[in-house]
Design a protein around this motif. Sequence first.
Motif, PDB file in Angstrom:
ATOM      1  N   UNK A 171      55.890   0.251  11.839  1.00 44.50           N
ATOM      2  CA  UNK A 171      55.105  -0.955  11.525  1.00 44.50           C
ATOM      3  C   UNK A 171      55.874  -1.879  10.576  1.00 44.50           C
ATOM      4  N   UNK A 221      56.760  -5.620  11.776  1.00 41.04           N
ATOM      5  CA  UNK A 221      56.255  -6.752  10.970  1.00 41.04           C
ATOM      6  C   UNK A 221      57.364  -7.788  10.746  1.00 41.04           C
ATOM      7  N   UNK A 222      58.528  -7.305  10.334  1.00 40.62           N
ATOM      8  CA  UNK A 222      59.624  -8.238  10.080  1.00 40.62           C
ATOM      9  C   UNK A 222      60.181  -8.817  11.376  1.00 40.62           C
ATOM     10  N   UNK A 238      58.409  -9.564  14.031  1.00 38.62           N
ATOM     11  CA  UNK A 238      57.494 -10.648  14.426  1.00 38.62           C
ATOM     12  C   UNK A 238      57.706 -11.880  13.551  1.00 38.62           C
ATOM     13  N   UNK A 239      57.855 -11.650  12.242  1.00 37.38           N
ATOM     14  CA  UNK A 239      58.059 -12.789  11.338  1.00 37.38           C
ATOM     15  C   UNK A 239      59.396 -13.482  11.600  1.00 37.38           C
ATOM     16  N   UNK A 240      60.347 -12.731  12.152  1.00 37.31           N
ATOM     17  CA  UNK A 240      61.657 -13.327  12.434  1.00 37.31           C
ATOM     18  C   UNK A 240      61.711 -13.970  13.807  1.00 37.31           C
ATOM     19  N   UNK A 249      50.289 -13.216  11.666  1.00 38.67           N
ATOM     20  CA  UNK A 249      51.034 -11.955  11.521  1.00 38.67           C
ATOM     21  C   UNK A 249      50.837 -11.394  10.105  1.00 38.67           C
ATOM     22  N   UNK A 304      62.515 -14.031   5.656  1.00 32.27           N
ATOM     23  CA  UNK A 304      62.162 -14.301   7.055  1.00 32.27           C
ATOM     24  C   UNK A 304      61.949 -15.809   7.237  1.00 32.27           C
ATOM     25  N   UNK A 305      62.004 -16.277   8.462  1.00 26.42           N
ATOM     26  CA  UNK A 305      61.813 -17.729   8.679  1.00 26.42           C
ATOM     27  C   UNK A 305      60.365 -18.183   8.482  1.00 26.42           C
ATOM     28  N   UNK A 310      64.895  -3.386   9.559  1.00 33.25           N
ATOM     29  CA  UNK A 310      64.146  -4.644   9.495  1.00 33.25           C
ATOM     30  C   UNK A 310      65.095  -5.836   9.322  1.00 33.25           C
TER      31      UNK A 310
END
Lengths: 378, 242
Positions: free
Chosen positions: B97, B101-102, B104-106, A6, A204-205, B149
Motif C-alpha cells: 500500500x 500510494x506513491x 498513484x501520486x506520481x 488519493x 511527488x507531483x 516508492x
Amino acid sequence: MSSLAIVFRKEILEILRDRRTLIAVGLAVLATPTVLFVISQVSTRTATQTYTAGYSGDIPAGLDILFNATGLKLEPVADPPAAAKQRVDIGLVFSPAGIDEYYDPARQSAQIADIRLQTIVGKYDEAKVAATLQQKGIDPSVLNPLPLNVHPLSSPVKAAGNAFLSFFLPYILITMSLTGGLSAALDTSAGERERRTLESLLLTPAPRGQVLIAKILAVSLLSLVAAVAAIGSMLFALSHISFGLSGGQEAHVGLSPLAATVMVWLAILLAGSFSSLTIALGTLARNFRQGQAYATPLYFITIFPASIVLFIPDFNPSVAYYVIPILNAVLVLRDAIVHNSVSWAPLVVTSASLLVTGSLCFYAALRLFTREALLVRS
Amino acid sequence: MTDPAVKVDRLEKTLQTNKVLRGISFEAGAGEIFGLLGPNGAGKTTTLRVICTLLAPDAGSVGVLGYDTRTAPQEVRRRVGVVTAEFGVYPRLTARENIAYFAELSGVTNGQLDRRVDAVMERLDMGSFARQRAESLSSGQKQKVAIARAIVHDPPVLMFDEPTSNLDVLASREIRQFMVESKGRGKCVIFSTHVLHDAERLCDRVTIIHQGRVVASGTTAEVRGGFQDLEDSFLSLVEAAR
C-alpha cells in the motif's frame, strides 16, 4: 483519480487503522450516555428519596400528614441542632411560638429537606389561615386580591428538557468537533513530519494545496462523525432514560428535526474550521507531542464560549455577537433547541463568520504547509 | 557525455542565515553514477533538495531533462526518484500500500498500477513482506519500501542521499547493487555520500563540495590524481580549501 482523492482515501484508511483515534472516538461516544445514565439515576433517586427531620416538642395537628406526603420523615430526637449536624437531615424544634429549623447548608440532603420544609410550612400556613378566616365568616380569597392564573403555552416538562439540551448539546458539539479529529490532525501533520514521510510526499507531483485539502477533509469527516455520533448516542440515551422532576413528573428529552438540521450544519462548519486550525498547528510542530502542546490552549479557548449558556442561561445578545466564532454556534443551536425556530439573521451571520474563520485557518495551514522551513526545520 | 540529465549551474542557497551553497555547478548524465561528495554540512543534501524541487534556489539554476526546477517543478518531480537515509514509511499501511500510494501520486494510472507495483516489488525481492504493515518491518525491509516508492513511477533520474547510513552490511550491499543495476538501465544516478570508499567503487564521475563550493570535479580517476585513493585526495582538497 485526482491527487486529492488519493490522499483522502489513504488518510481515511490510516484513520480506520489507528487504534488510538478509534478508541478516543468510541470512548467519547460511550461517555455521554454513561454520564447521563448516572445523572438520571441520581436525579430520580433524589426526587423520590425520603429525608429525615429530627424534632423535639409538640407537632401541630395535621402537620405530620403533610410531612409524610412530602417525603420528610419525622423522628424524635433529644437535641435537634446536634442531630442536624450528622444523624438527620434537618433539626426542628416545635414550640407554641413557631418552629426553629437547624440545618447545615453544606450538606445537599439538608438543602433538599429545607426546601421541602418550606413548601410544607407554606401550605400549612395557608390552610390554617383559610380555616381561621372561614370560622370568622370571611372569604379566604381576601388574602389573594389579585389572583394569578398561569397558562403555560408549552409543556413545562418539555421546556425543562429543552433547557437541559440547550446547554449540554452545544458543549458536546463543540468539544467533539475539536477533539474528535485532533489526534488524526496531529498525526497527519506533525506525525508525518516525525515519521519522515513528509519529504517523500512533497516529492511527488501532487499539488500541495490538494494534499492539504485532502488531509483537512479526512480530519473534518472524522470530527463530524465523532460529533454526530456523540450527540446521537446522547439523544438515544435521553430517549431511554428519564430525569426526576419535582412533583413526580418525568422529563424525556428529544431533538426537533429543525434543531437536528441546524446542529449538523454547524457541526460541518466547526469541523472544517477546527481541522484546518489543528492541522496548521500540527504543521508548526516537529512531532506529535509538540503538536499536542500547541493544541492544548484550544481546549480553553473553545470551552469558555461553549459553556456560556451554562453560566448565563438567559444570555440574549444582539446580532453583532453572532460574529464571534464558537459563541455564535452555541447561541444559534440554543435558540433552535429552546424555541424550535431559527432566525435567519443570526444563522446567516453565524454561517458567514464560521466560513470566514475556516477559510482563514485553511489559508494559514496552506502557508505553513508550503513554506521551505517545513522541511528545513525537520 | 551527451545532453546532461541534470544540470546544476552556479547554484546558491541560504537557509535561515546560513549561506549553504555558494555557486555550485555540475552536470550528471544518463547511464552513469555521479558522486556528490563532501564532509557533513558541505551542502550535499541541500543541493539534492534543490534539484528535486523541495527547496527553491536563491540564485543559479537547476535543469532536469530540460525542465527548470523553478518554472516546471511538477515535471521535474515526475522524472526524479529520491532515496534518503530517513526511510520514513506509513506504519499503518502495508508495504504494498505504501508503494501503491506513491505510484498513484506520481501519476501511475489505474490500469498500470498493479503491474508496476508488482514489478518493482519483484525486482527488490519484497514478496515475503508485501502484505505486512510497515510498522512491523525491519530497517532493511523499510529501506526497500523507500526505494520501491522512489522508483515505482520509473523516473529517469535517481538520487541517493546517504542511503546506507542506517543499514547493516548486507542491506548496504543490496543498495549498491541496485545503483549499479539502475545505471545499467540507463538511469542517471546521483549518489551523495561521505563514505569515499563506496564512491570510489561505484561512481563514474564525482564532484567534491566543501563549505558550499565545488573543490574538485571529474572522473573518479581524475579527482584521485596522484593519491593512493579518493580519501587521501579528498582530505588534501578539503585541507587546501580551508
